[in-house]
Design a protein around this motif. Structure first.
Motif, PDB file in Angstrom:
ATOM      1  N   LYS A 155       0.804  -1.215   0.000  1.00 23.43           N
ATOM      2  CA  LYS A 155       0.000   0.000   0.000  1.00 23.43           C
ATOM      3  C   LYS A 155       0.840   1.268   0.000  1.00 23.43           C
ATOM      4  N   THR A 156       2.119   1.179   0.271  1.00 32.43           N
ATOM      5  CA  THR A 156       2.871   2.398   0.590  1.00 32.43           C
ATOM      6  C   THR A 156       4.025   2.694  -0.371  1.00 32.43           C
ATOM      7  N   PHE A 157       4.016   2.141  -1.576  1.00 35.26           N
ATOM      8  CA  PHE A 157       5.063   2.483  -2.535  1.00 35.26           C
ATOM      9  C   PHE A 157       5.029   3.979  -2.835  1.00 35.26           C
ATOM     10  N   SER A 184       5.010  -7.804   3.443  1.00 35.18           N
ATOM     11  CA  SER A 184       6.089  -6.890   3.814  1.00 35.18           C
ATOM     12  C   SER A 184       5.649  -5.865   4.845  1.00 35.18           C
ATOM     13  N   ALA A 185       4.343  -5.682   5.002  1.00 29.49           N
ATOM     14  CA  ALA A 185       3.830  -4.609   5.855  1.00 29.49           C
ATOM     15  C   ALA A 185       4.325  -4.719   7.290  1.00 29.49           C
ATOM     16  N   GLY A 186       4.430  -5.930   7.824  1.00 29.34           N
ATOM     17  CA  GLY A 186       4.906  -6.105   9.188  1.00 29.34           C
ATOM     18  C   GLY A 186       6.334  -5.644   9.370  1.00 29.34           C
ATOM     19  N   TRP A 222      19.062   2.178  -0.734  1.00 26.95           N
ATOM     20  CA  TRP A 222      18.539   3.122  -1.716  1.00 26.95           C
ATOM     21  C   TRP A 222      19.580   3.621  -2.701  1.00 26.95           C
ATOM     22  N   PHE A 223      20.563   2.778  -3.052  1.00 33.61           N
ATOM     23  CA  PHE A 223      21.525   3.167  -4.075  1.00 33.61           C
ATOM     24  C   PHE A 223      22.159   4.516  -3.727  1.00 33.61           C
ATOM     25  N   PHE A 251       9.461  -0.149   0.381  1.00 30.58           N
ATOM     26  CA  PHE A 251      10.621  -1.030   0.366  1.00 30.58           C
ATOM     27  C   PHE A 251      11.388  -1.016   1.683  1.00 30.58           C
ATOM     28  N   ARG A 252      11.198   0.017   2.480  1.00 33.95           N
ATOM     29  CA  ARG A 252      11.999   0.145   3.696  1.00 33.95           C
ATOM     30  C   ARG A 252      11.862  -1.088   4.589  1.00 33.95           C
ATOM     31  N   ALA A 253      12.975  -1.681   4.936  1.00 31.82           N
ATOM     32  CA  ALA A 253      13.059  -2.823   5.856  1.00 31.82           C
ATOM     33  C   ALA A 253      12.589  -4.131   5.269  1.00 31.82           C
TER      34      ALA A 253
END
Length: 371
Positions: A155-157, A184-186, A222-223, A251-253
């Motif tokens: 949901k958060t891209f 991935s949300a968790g 993040w490159f 993508f974070r975490a």
């Protein structure tokens, strides 16, 4: 049938110089570093190298490290960083880690627990007093083993703000019941909790508490370097890095790390020698906390399975649509590890990503049967 390692410790085939290669001010790998960190040891290392060259002929491109009895017998690159075959892949080449990042978040969570910042048994209501009642009893542990009921829809891209991300997740009511839903949300929420309790960003916290102590000097989020540098990053036919891999909570975490095979091998070694977390935490990391009907045991971004030899394999794996995929496979009982980073997605027309196809063949070569 007796199982044993097909290892003949007879001679060293090749060990290149191990000093750190020279790099220029733009973090580009110099021409003199092409063979730096290239290792092919023992007859088994030669055989694996030969296998990988055959795989390269049918489309494999990536880096591989194999360790047997705490000795690194292979560390090498195969194929090309780009579709035009202009830059060869070397051990220093960086790849996108994809969902293998989830295992890193599991480690960061347990580091935080050891520091006393929070416990995996803490619920979301401990951190967010205004969270909806449907979320209030979900624990960090639940989120890390995919048993939280959180949606598997990303949901958060594209969203970079922490509060905005939390609000988006809390707007999607979790599924009722205790069943495994890979999501991935968790891991996003766990990273948010780490930021909240450590009073710093998840990225900075990981650099300080994992990358630096583990000797992962070539790992980043993040490159952070020049992403157009084809001497540093493995490319792909698709645009790389894709637009949605810029810093955002989608993508974070869960998949935001770039690294090379040297650092990934250092990460596994630091973990299994208790350099990052203690033995109790390592057991908690790997689990299994739940065993699925398929026989896969679920840990914190890590999984366990039984091999055909009746031994235990502990692994973490990830892949992305733009081709990059990775795996860490540790055969704990037999003291063997296979670490692989690729940019070729699939080869041989198989359903599995290249990391599994190729590492399965390496496993079969190492663990040959004899009567």
């Amino acid at each position: 049938m007796k199982q044993h390692l097909f290892i003949i410790l007879s001679f060293i085939f090749f060990v290149s110089c191990k000093q750190k290669p020279a790099t220029d001010s733009n973090n580009q790998i110099s021409n003199n570093s092409t063979n730096s960190y290239k290792i092919i040891n023992e007859r088994l290392g030669i055989q694996i190298d030969s296998l990988l060259r055959e795989e390269m002929d049918i489309g494999f491109s990536g880096t591989v490290a194999v360790s047997v009895n705490d000795k690194l017998i292979l560390q090498n690159g195969y194929g090309w960083t780009d579709s035009l075959k202009t830059v060869p892949i070397v051990p220093l080449t960086k790849f996108y880690l994809a969902s293998t990042t989830k295992g890193v978040t599991g480690v960061m969570t347990l580091i935080s627990q050891q520091k006393g910042l929070f416990s995996v048994s803490d619920s979301l209501s401990s951190f967010y007093s205004d969270c909806p009642k449907e979320f209030s009893n979900i624990t960090v542990h639940d989120m890390l083993i995919h048993m939280s009921g959180l949606s598997n829809k990303y949901k958060t891209f594209g969203f970079t703000g922490l509060d905005e991300n939390i609000a988006l997740i809390f707007n999607a009511i979790p599924n009722e019941g205790s069943r495994f839903i890979y999501t991935s949300a968790g891991f996003w929420l766990t990273a948010a909790i780490i930021e909240k309790t450590a009073n710093t960003t998840y990225e900075k916290y990981t650099h300080q508490n994992l990358f630096e102590p583990a000797g992962m000097s070539n790992s980043s989020f993040w490159f952070e370097e020049n992403t157009n540098n084809r001497n540093l990053y493995a490319q792909k036919l698709e645009k790389f890095p894709p637009n949605n891999v810029a810093p955002n909570w989608g993508f974070r975490a869960s998949s935001g790390i770039t690294t090379n095979i040297i650092d990934l091998q250092n990460y596994l070694r630091a973990l299994t020698t208790y350099k990052l977390i203690n033995k109790e935490s390592l057991n908690q990391l790997f689990g299994p906390h739940k065993t699925l009907g398929s026989g896969i045991g679920v840990g914190y971004g890590w999984f366990t399975t039984k091999t055909s030899r009746g031994t235990t394999e502990i692994w973490s794996r990830g892949g992305e649509e733009f081709g990059h995929n990775s795996a860490i496979r540790w055969f704990k009982d037999e003291n063997v590890s296979i670490v692989i980073l690729t940019n070729c997605r699939q080869i041989e027309g198989e359903d599995y990503e290249a990391n599994k196809t190729v590492s399965d063949k390496i496993e079969k070569l190492i663990f040959k049967k004899s009567t």
